[in-house]
Design a protein around this motif. Structure first.
Motif, PDB file in Angstrom:
ATOM      1  N   MET A  10       0.912  -1.172  -0.538  1.00  0.00           N
ATOM      2  CA  MET A  10       0.160  -0.086  -0.298  1.00  0.00           C
ATOM      3  C   MET A  10       0.849   1.269  -0.372  1.00  0.00           C
ATOM      4  N   LYS A  14       1.018   2.702  -7.046  1.00  0.00           N
ATOM      5  CA  LYS A  14       0.753   1.978  -7.717  1.00  0.00           C
ATOM      6  C   LYS A  14      -0.776   2.312  -8.902  1.00  0.00           C
ATOM      7  N   ASP A  33      -8.831  -2.885  -6.743  1.00  0.00           N
ATOM      8  CA  ASP A  33      -9.847  -1.964  -5.580  1.00  0.00           C
ATOM      9  C   ASP A  33     -11.286  -1.639  -6.323  1.00  0.00           C
ATOM     10  N   VAL A  44     -13.963  -0.428  -0.017  1.00  0.00           N
ATOM     11  CA  VAL A  44     -13.066  -1.549   0.690  1.00  0.00           C
ATOM     12  C   VAL A  44     -13.235  -1.691   2.238  1.00  0.00           C
ATOM     13  N   PHE A  56     -13.160 -10.259   1.292  1.00  0.00           N
ATOM     14  CA  PHE A  56     -12.826  -9.152   0.341  1.00  0.00           C
ATOM     15  C   PHE A  56     -11.865  -9.784  -0.631  1.00  0.00           C
ATOM     16  N   ARG A  57     -11.121 -10.809   0.128  1.00  0.00           N
ATOM     17  CA  ARG A  57      -9.789 -11.751  -1.187  1.00  0.00           C
ATOM     18  C   ARG A  57     -11.459 -12.783  -2.040  1.00  0.00           C
ATOM     19  N   GLU A  60     -11.543 -10.338  -4.621  1.00  0.00           N
ATOM     20  CA  GLU A  60     -10.372  -9.944  -5.001  1.00  0.00           C
ATOM     21  C   GLU A  60      -9.963 -10.921  -6.036  1.00  0.00           C
ATOM     22  N   THR A  77      -2.764  -3.586  -8.764  1.00  0.00           N
ATOM     23  CA  THR A  77      -2.845  -4.615  -7.879  1.00  0.00           C
ATOM     24  C   THR A  77      -3.317  -3.687  -6.370  1.00  0.00           C
ATOM     25  N   GLY A  78      -3.841  -4.717  -5.190  1.00  0.00           N
ATOM     26  CA  GLY A  78      -4.096  -4.287  -3.791  1.00  0.00           C
ATOM     27  C   GLY A  78      -3.071  -4.867  -3.647  1.00  0.00           C
ATOM     28  N   GLY A  79      -2.500  -4.172  -2.297  1.00  0.00           N
ATOM     29  CA  GLY A  79      -1.120  -5.058  -1.441  1.00  0.00           C
ATOM     30  C   GLY A  79      -1.196  -6.151  -1.592  1.00  0.00           C
ATOM     31  N   GLY A  80      -2.045  -6.959  -1.230  1.00  0.00           N
ATOM     32  CA  GLY A  80      -2.608  -8.034  -0.796  1.00  0.00           C
ATOM     33  C   GLY A  80      -3.033  -8.999  -1.805  1.00  0.00           C
ATOM     34  N   ARG A 117      -7.730   1.936   4.326  1.00  0.00           N
ATOM     35  CA  ARG A 117      -6.848   0.597   4.443  1.00  0.00           C
ATOM     36  C   ARG A 117      -7.166   0.273   5.531  1.00  0.00           C
ATOM     37  N   PRO A 118      -7.993  -0.666   5.513  1.00  0.00           N
ATOM     38  CA  PRO A 118      -8.151  -1.309   6.996  1.00  0.00           C
ATOM     39  C   PRO A 118      -6.890  -1.958   7.217  1.00  0.00           C
ATOM     40  N   LEU A 119      -6.334  -3.076   6.546  1.00  0.00           N
ATOM     41  CA  LEU A 119      -5.062  -3.287   7.273  1.00  0.00           C
ATOM     42  C   LEU A 119      -3.586  -2.032   7.328  1.00  0.00           C
ATOM     43  N   ARG A 134       6.182  -9.218   3.611  1.00  0.00           N
ATOM     44  CA  ARG A 134       5.156  -9.309   1.911  1.00  0.00           C
ATOM     45  C   ARG A 134       6.760  -8.892   1.149  1.00  0.00           C
TER      46      ARG A 134
END
Ligand code: S3P
Length: 177
Positions: A10, A14, A33, A44, A56-57, A60, A77-80, A117-119, A134
């Motif tokens: 994140m 990107k 997202d 999100v 969510f995943r 995705e 893409t999203g970070g995950g 960004r929840p994470l 990661r």
């Protein structure tokens, strides 16, 4: 190489870079997202809050499977997203995988104050732990660009220079010389 896939943590740029890169190639730009938001009609943050990360995943992965069928697109893409090997595999089938990297300090100063960004809600230590965990996955990209000290245009130009002849102009809107 039919698509360009931007991956990385994140706040590495990107989406911002992807939009400009797509414009310079006359390709379409898609952000996973945003696609998830359109399909579910939820942000999100709302998906995480109401349904949790697992849901969510799964949304995705559905979006990734669909986008992976397309051509001439720049995908942010999203970070995950790419942590799921099936997502990586699908995206890499037609796409060159480009990692955008940034230092923890840069990431926190770019997006630490935002609430979408929840994470990123945890402590600095928690963010740093996630970032560190990661890196090995992100490092499998075809190449990595460090965006820490660079402008958007510098990053875009660096990507274009690295891609060089690998852009198949038959598939791009860019006129051949
Ligand atoms: C996530 C990154 C976010 C978004 C979601 C989860 C992650 O996308 O997909 O909040 O796991 O790193 P960005 O990388 O575009 O912020």
């Amino acid at each position: 190489m039919r698509n360009i896939v931007l991956l990385g943590f994140m706040g590495t740029g990107k989406s911002t870079v992807g939009k400009i890169l797509a414009q310079s190639l006359a390709w379409d730009f898609v952000d996973t997202d945003c696609e998830i938001g359109e399909v579910t009609n939820l942000s999100v943050t709302e998906i995480f809050r109401r349904h949790g990360e697992t849901r969510f995943r799964s949304e995705e992965s559905i979006v990734v499977a669909r986008l992976s069928q397309q051509e001439q697109i720049v995908i942010a893409t999203g970070g995950g997203t790419v942590l799921n090997p099936l997502n990586w595999q699908a995206l890499a089938q037609k796409g060159i995988m480009i990692c955008l990297h940034a230092s923890i300090e840069a990431i926190i100063s770019r997006i630490g104050h935002k609430n979408d960004r929840p994470l990123l809600k945890g402590s600095r230590e928690a963010i740093e732990k996630l970032w560190t965990e990661r890196q090995a996955c992100y490092a499998q990209a075809d190449f990595t660009i460090d965006t820490t000290e660079k402008t958007i245009d510098e990053v875009v130009n660096e990507i274009l220079a690295r891609l060089g002849g690998r852009i198949n102009h038959e598939y791009s809107g860019v006129a051949k010389d």
